[in-house]
Design an enzyme around this catalytic site. Structure first.
Site, PDB file in Angstrom:
ATOM      1  N   CYS A 128      61.732 -24.436  92.608  1.00 23.70           N
ATOM      2  CA  CYS A 128      61.369 -23.254  93.404  1.00 23.70           C
ATOM      3  C   CYS A 128      60.040 -22.717  92.875  1.00 23.70           C
ATOM      4  O   CYS A 128      59.893 -22.464  91.680  1.00 23.70           O
ATOM      5  CB  CYS A 128      62.429 -22.167  93.293  1.00 23.70           C
ATOM      6  SG  CYS A 128      61.927 -20.667  94.149  1.00 23.70           S
ATOM      7  N   GLY A 242      58.778 -30.569 106.092  1.00 22.73           N
ATOM      8  CA  GLY A 242      58.101 -30.677 107.374  1.00 22.73           C
ATOM      9  C   GLY A 242      58.730 -31.591 108.398  1.00 22.73           C
ATOM     10  O   GLY A 242      58.095 -31.917 109.410  1.00 22.73           O
ATOM     11  N   SER A 264      62.600 -25.614 107.881  1.00 24.28           N
ATOM     12  CA  SER A 264      61.703 -24.849 108.753  1.00 24.28           C
ATOM     13  C   SER A 264      61.858 -25.203 110.232  1.00 24.28           C
ATOM     14  O   SER A 264      61.651 -24.350 111.097  1.00 24.28           O
ATOM     15  CB  SER A 264      60.253 -25.097 108.346  1.00 24.28           C
ATOM     16  OG  SER A 264      60.069 -24.693 107.016  1.00 24.28           O
TER      17      SER A 264
HETATM   18  C1  LIG Z   1      63.372 -19.365 103.597  1.00 25.29           C
HETATM   19  C2  LIG Z   1      63.459 -20.537 102.676  1.00 25.29           C
HETATM   20  C3  LIG Z   1      64.312 -20.467 101.573  1.00 25.29           C
HETATM   21  C4  LIG Z   1      64.412 -21.547 100.707  1.00 25.29           C
HETATM   22  N1  LIG Z   1      65.270 -21.461  99.651  1.00 25.29           N
HETATM   23  C5  LIG Z   1      65.448 -22.548  98.842  1.00 25.29           C
HETATM   24  C6  LIG Z   1      66.421 -22.538  97.806  1.00 25.29           C
HETATM   25  O1  LIG Z   1      67.151 -21.567  97.614  1.00 25.29           O
HETATM   26  N2  LIG Z   1      66.530 -23.640  97.030  1.00 25.29           N
HETATM   27  C7  LIG Z   1      65.766 -24.764  97.216  1.00 25.29           C
HETATM   28  O2  LIG Z   1      65.944 -25.747  96.497  1.00 25.29           O
HETATM   29  N3  LIG Z   1      64.862 -24.807  98.209  1.00 25.29           N
HETATM   30  C8  LIG Z   1      64.676 -23.737  99.028  1.00 25.29           C
HETATM   31  N4  LIG Z   1      63.760 -23.792 100.053  1.00 25.29           N
HETATM   32  C9  LIG Z   1      62.982 -25.021 100.252  1.00 25.29           C
HETATM   33  C10 LIG Z   1      63.632 -25.904 101.309  1.00 25.29           C
HETATM   34  O3  LIG Z   1      64.911 -26.332 100.902  1.00 25.29           O
HETATM   35  C11 LIG Z   1      62.761 -27.122 101.584  1.00 25.29           C
HETATM   36  O4  LIG Z   1      62.604 -27.859 100.400  1.00 25.29           O
HETATM   37  C12 LIG Z   1      61.387 -26.742 102.115  1.00 25.29           C
HETATM   38  O5  LIG Z   1      61.482 -25.677 103.015  1.00 25.29           O
HETATM   39  C13 LIG Z   1      60.693 -27.917 102.813  1.00 25.29           C
HETATM   40  O6  LIG Z   1      61.404 -28.344 103.935  1.00 25.29           O
HETATM   41  P1  LIG Z   1      61.034 -27.887 105.436  1.00 25.29           P
HETATM   42  O7  LIG Z   1      59.582 -28.122 105.601  1.00 25.29           O
HETATM   43  O8  LIG Z   1      61.908 -28.744 106.295  1.00 25.29           O
HETATM   44  O9  LIG Z   1      61.375 -26.445 105.519  1.00 25.29           O
HETATM   45  C14 LIG Z   1      63.640 -22.716 100.927  1.00 25.29           C
HETATM   46  C15 LIG Z   1      62.785 -22.772 102.034  1.00 25.29           C
HETATM   47  C16 LIG Z   1      62.687 -21.712 102.914  1.00 25.29           C
HETATM   48  C17 LIG Z   1      61.762 -21.815 104.090  1.00 25.29           C
END
Ligand SMILES: Cc1cc2nc3c(=O)[nH]c(=O)nc-3n(C[C@H](O)[C@H](O)[C@H](O)COP(=O)(O)O)c2cc1C
Ligand SMILES: Cc1cc2nc3c(=O)[nH]c(=O)nc-3n(C[C@H](O)[C@H](O)[C@H](O)COP(=O)(O)OP(=O)(O)OC[C@H]3O[C@@H](n4cnc5c(N)ncnc54)[C@H](O)[C@@H]3O)c2cc1C
Ligand code: FES
Lengths: 303, 270
Positions: A128, A242, A264
Site C-alpha cells: 500500500c 488497470g 477500478s
Molecule cells: C479505493 C481503493 C482501495 C484499495 N485498497 C486496497 C487495500 O486495502 N489493499 C490492497 O492490497 N490494495 C488496495 N487497493 C489496490 C487494488 O487492490 C489494486 O491493486 C489497484 O487498484 C490496481 O487495480 P485496478 O487498476 O484494477 O484498480 C485499493 C485500490 C483502490 C482504488
C-alpha cells in the site's frame, strides 16, 4: 472439447479467473455474495489490520482527468476480528483475506481470528503506497518481508500470496525474498504513488496529499511487472492493475499470469464487468482453440 | 478536454440564503448540476475541510444549482461557512433518481431530506395533486414551506408542517401523519427522504397499503461511484444502486431501518 475458464494459481483453484481486487467494495458478506453471483472467481477483502481503522478524511478518491483513479482511503477497515465474525457463515464464496501489518506478530494474530472461517488464501499487502509503517514500507524492507512470510507460512496451511507494488526499492527483491520463504503466489501490482493538485484552489486534492494511482493508466506498468516476474521466477502470478476488458485479461495471461484482479473497472463499468470479461475470455478461447487458461499463460514469451 | 464528472470541478458561491439559524442554501453556476434528476447527489469538496455527499438543490435562476446544508459536525459546518466568493469542488452527479409518477402524490421530507423533494416538485405535472409533508423539531427549524407552495402554485396541493414540539403546524412526528394520510386517502406514489427511522416507518406504512413508495438512503460515502464499499446497505450500494430504492426492495433489506456503518465499516445499530 468445450473450453473452461477455470484456473489454478498454484494450490488455489478457481472456477473463474477474474477476481475482485482488495479494497474495493469489500466490507459486507452480502456484497461479496452479489459479486460472486456477478461472475467474480474470488473476492479479496479489504486489507484488514489488527484493530479497526477509520482511514483518512475525505477527499479520499477521485478520478484523474485523463482516466484512472487516485485514492488514499487510508486502509479504513473494521479490523480482523470484526471482519472474521462477519464472514464466518460463508460457505460458497471463495474469499481471499487480505492482511496488512507492520510486524510478523500482527499477521500471526490476525490469522488466528480466521480459524472458523473458510479462507481460500491469504494475500499479504506488502505494497500500500499511502499509509505509514505498513504496505510499501514493509515491502521495501527485505528483513521484514522474510520474517512476515515465514511467520505466515508457519501459522497456516492456507496458501499465502504476496502483493507487491512499486516502492523505493526494486520490487523484484521483495518477490524473490517472498519466494525464498515459501510464498505460494504473487499478486502484481498495487496502486502507484501519485498525486493531483487543483489549480483554482492551489491545493492537493486528497486530504492525505499523496495517494495511489489505479485504473487504465497503470495497466502497461502492471503488465510489464507480470512479464518481468514470470520471466525471472517460477511462481504463480495474479495480474492486477488497470484491467477492464477481456483483452486486458488475456494480455496478462500471455504475460504470465494465471489469474487477474480488478478494482477500478467497477467504478467505470459497475459489477457487470466480471461477466463481460468472462464471456470475452471464453469466446477468445473458442476462436483460438484453447481448452484451458493454462495453455495461454506466458505465451507472449515465446519468440 | 471534456469534463470528467468524477474529478472535482471548482465552482464559486454566488449567493448564500439563510433558511433557519442552522440551515443555509449556497447558490452557484454550473453546466451540469442545474439539470440533474430528482434524488441525485454530488460529492462536495470544501478545500482544507473535507468532502461530503450533498443532494443537489434547485435554484430559481436558470443555469444555477445549490446545496442546502445543515451545520452539524466539522465538515458540514465547513460548508455552511463558505462565504459568497468562496470556492468549492463538485463531482457527480451520482446515483439514480425518483421515478416521477403522475396522479395523487405524497412527498415526505425531514430536515435536509427536503432537498431532493424540492427538485422532485420541479418535475411534477400541473395535473398532479400533491401533498408535501414536512417534519421539523420546532418552528425555528421549518424551511422550504413557502418554496413548496410556490413550486406548486399551479397544482391542486397542500403543504403540511409538523413539529415535534408543536410550536408550529401539527404537533408530533411526521410518521404519525403519514400513517393517518395513507390510511385515509388513496395515493399513487409516496416519496420520502429524511432520518432513516422516519423513512423506515413511511415505507412500512405505504408498502402495507400496497402504495408505490420510494426512499432515498443516506450512508457514509467516500467515493460516490461504487468503489470504496463504505455505503453498503445489505447487498446494495447506496451511491451506485441508489440512493433511491423502492419500498418492496427495502422491505427485504436486513439493514435498512436497523443498522448503518461507521467510518471504519463496523455495523452499528440505529
Ligand atoms: C479505493 C481503493 C482501495 C484499495 N485498497 C486496497 C487495500 O486495502 N489493499 C490492497 O492490497 N490494495 C488496495 N487497493 C489496490 C487494488 O487492490 C489494486 O491493486 C489497484 O487498484 C490496481 O487495480 P485496478 O487498476 O484494477 O484498480 C485499493 C485500490 C483502490 C482504488
Ligand atoms: C446522498 C446524501 C445526500 C446528502 N444530502 C445532504 C444535504 O442536502 N444537506 C445536508 O445538510 N446534508 C446532506 N447529507 C448529509 C451530509 O453528507 C453529512 O453527512 C452531514 O452533513 C453530517 O456531516 P458532519 O459535519 O457531521 O460530518 P463530520 O462529523 O464532520 O464527519 C466528517 C466525515 O464523515 C463523513 N460523514 C459523516 N456523516 C456522513 C454521512 N451520513 N454520509 C457520508 N459521509 C458522512 C464525511 O464524509 C466526512 O468524511 C447527505 C448525505 C448523503 C449520503
Ligand atoms: S460511496 Fe464508495 S461505494 Fe458508495
Amino acid at each position: 472439447m468445450k473450453p473452461s475458464i477455470a484456473t489454478s494459481i498454484g494450490q488455489i483453484q478457481l472456477d473463474k479467473p477474474v477476481m475482485l481486487a482488495s479494497g474495493i467494495l469489500g466490507i459486507s458478506l452480502d456484497v461479496f455474495n452479489r459479486l460472486y453471483a456477478s461472475g467474480a472467481g474470488a473476492v479479496v477483502t479489504k486489507s484488514l489490520s489488527t484493530v479497526s481503522w477509520e482511514g483518512y478524511p475525505n477527499p479520499t478518491i477521485f478520478s484523474v482527468k485523463g482516466g484512472g483513479w487516485i485514492n488514499a482511503v487510508g486502509l479504513s477497515n473494521p479490523g480482523a476480528s470484526n471482519f472474521a465474525k462477519m464472514i464466518e457463515p460463508n460457505q460458497d464464496v471463495p474469499i481471499i483475506v487480505s492482511l496488512v501489518g507492520s510486524v510478523p506478530e500482527d499477521f500471526e494474530m490476525m490469522i488466528k481470528e480466521f480459524k472458523n472461517c473458510k479462507v481460500k488464501a491469504y494475500e499479504l499487502n506488502l505494497s500500500c503506497p499511502h499509509v505509514a509503517k505498513v504496505g510499501l514500507e514493509v515491502g521495501d524492507d527485505p528483513g521484514l518481508v522474510k520474517a512476515i512470510v515465514s511467520t505466515v507460512k508457519n501459522a497456516t496451511d492456507v496458501p499465502a500470496i504476496a502483493k507487491v507494488g512499486l516502492g523505493t526499492s526494486n520490487y523484484l527483491n521483495t518477490v524473490s525474498t517472498a519466494i525464498d520463504c515459501g510464498i505460494d503466489a504473487i499478486t502484481a501490482i498495487n496502486t502507484v504513488r501519485a498525486m493531483a493538485i487543483d489549480v483554482e484552489t492551489q491545493r492537493p486534492i486528497l486530504s492525505n496529499k499523496f495517494g495511489g494511482l489505479s485504473g487504465t493508466p497503470i495497466k502497461p506498468i502492471a503488465l510489464r511487472c507480470v512479464y518481468e516476474i514470470s520471466s525471472k521466477y517460477d511462481i504463480p502470478i495474479i495480474g492486477c492493475g488497470g484491467i477492464s476488458t477481456w483483452e486486458d485479461a488475456i494480455e496478462f495471461f500471455l504475460a504470465g499470469a494465471s489469474g487477474v484482479q480488478l478494482g477500478s473497472a467497477i467504478g467505470d463499468n459497475w459489477v457487470g464487468v466480471f461477466d463481460d470479461i468472462n464471456k470475452g475470455i471464453l469466446d477468445y478461447m473458442k476462436r483460438k482453440n484453447y481448452s484451458t487458461i493454462k495453455e495461454m499463460v506466458g505465451l507472449a514469451k515465446k519468440s | 478536454m471534456q469534463r470528467n464528472l468524477n474529478h472535482p470541478t471548482i465552482v464559486t458561491i454566488e449567493k448564500v440564503i439563510d433558511e433557519t439559524p442552522t440551515v443555509r442554501t449556497l447558490v452557484f453556476s454550473d453546466d451540469v448540476m442545474p439539470t440533474v434528476l430528482p434524488g441525485q447527489f454530488a460529492m462536495v469538496w470544501i478545500p482544507g475541510v473535507n468532502e461530503l455527499p450533498m443532494s443537489v438543490m434547485i435554484s430559481k435562476e436558470s443555469g444555477k444549482a445549490a446545496f442546502t446544508v445543515r451545520k452539524h459536525g466539522p465538515s458540514s459546518t465547513g460548508l455552511f461557512n463558505v462565504p459568497v466568493g468562496g470556492q468549492i469542488g463538485i463531482r457527480g452527479p451520482y446515483g439514480n433518481s425518483f421515478d416521477v409518477k403522475e396522479g395523487k402524490l405524497l412527498l415526505v421530507g425531514g430536515g435536509t431530506g427536503l432537498v431532493p423533494m424540492m427538485r422532485l416538485l420541479s418535475f411534477v405535472k400541473p395535473t398532479d395533486d400533491v401533498t408535501v409533508l414536512m417534519g421539523a423539531k420546532s418552528k425555528d427549524e421549518v424551511f422550504f414551506e413557502d418554496l413548496s407552495n410556490e413550486l406548486l402554485k399551479n397544482n391542486p396541493h397542500q403543504v403540511i408542517v409538523s413539529t415535534d414540539d408543536g410550536s408550529y403546524g401539527e404537533k408530533g412526528f411526521v410518521t404519525d401523519l403519514v400513517e393517518k394520510l395513507v390510511s385515509e386517502t388513496h395515493f399513487d406514489a409516496v416519496y420520502v427522504c429524511g432520518p432513516e427511522i422516519m423513512m423506515y416507518k413511511t415505507v412500512q406504512a405505504a408498502h402495507a397499503k400496497q402504495i408505490f413508495v420510494q426512499a432515498s438512503l443516506e450512508r457514509m460515502m467516500k467515493c460516490g461511484v461504487g468503489i470504496c464499499g463504505s455505503c453498503c446497505v445489505g447487498e446494495d450500494l447506496a451511491c451506485r444502486d441508489g440512493t433511491v430504492f423502492d419500498g418492496g426492495h427495502l422491505s427485504k433489506n436486513k439493514e435498512f431501518g436497523h443498522f448503518h456503518r461507521n467510518k471504519a465499516g463496523i455495523l452499528e445499530n440505529y
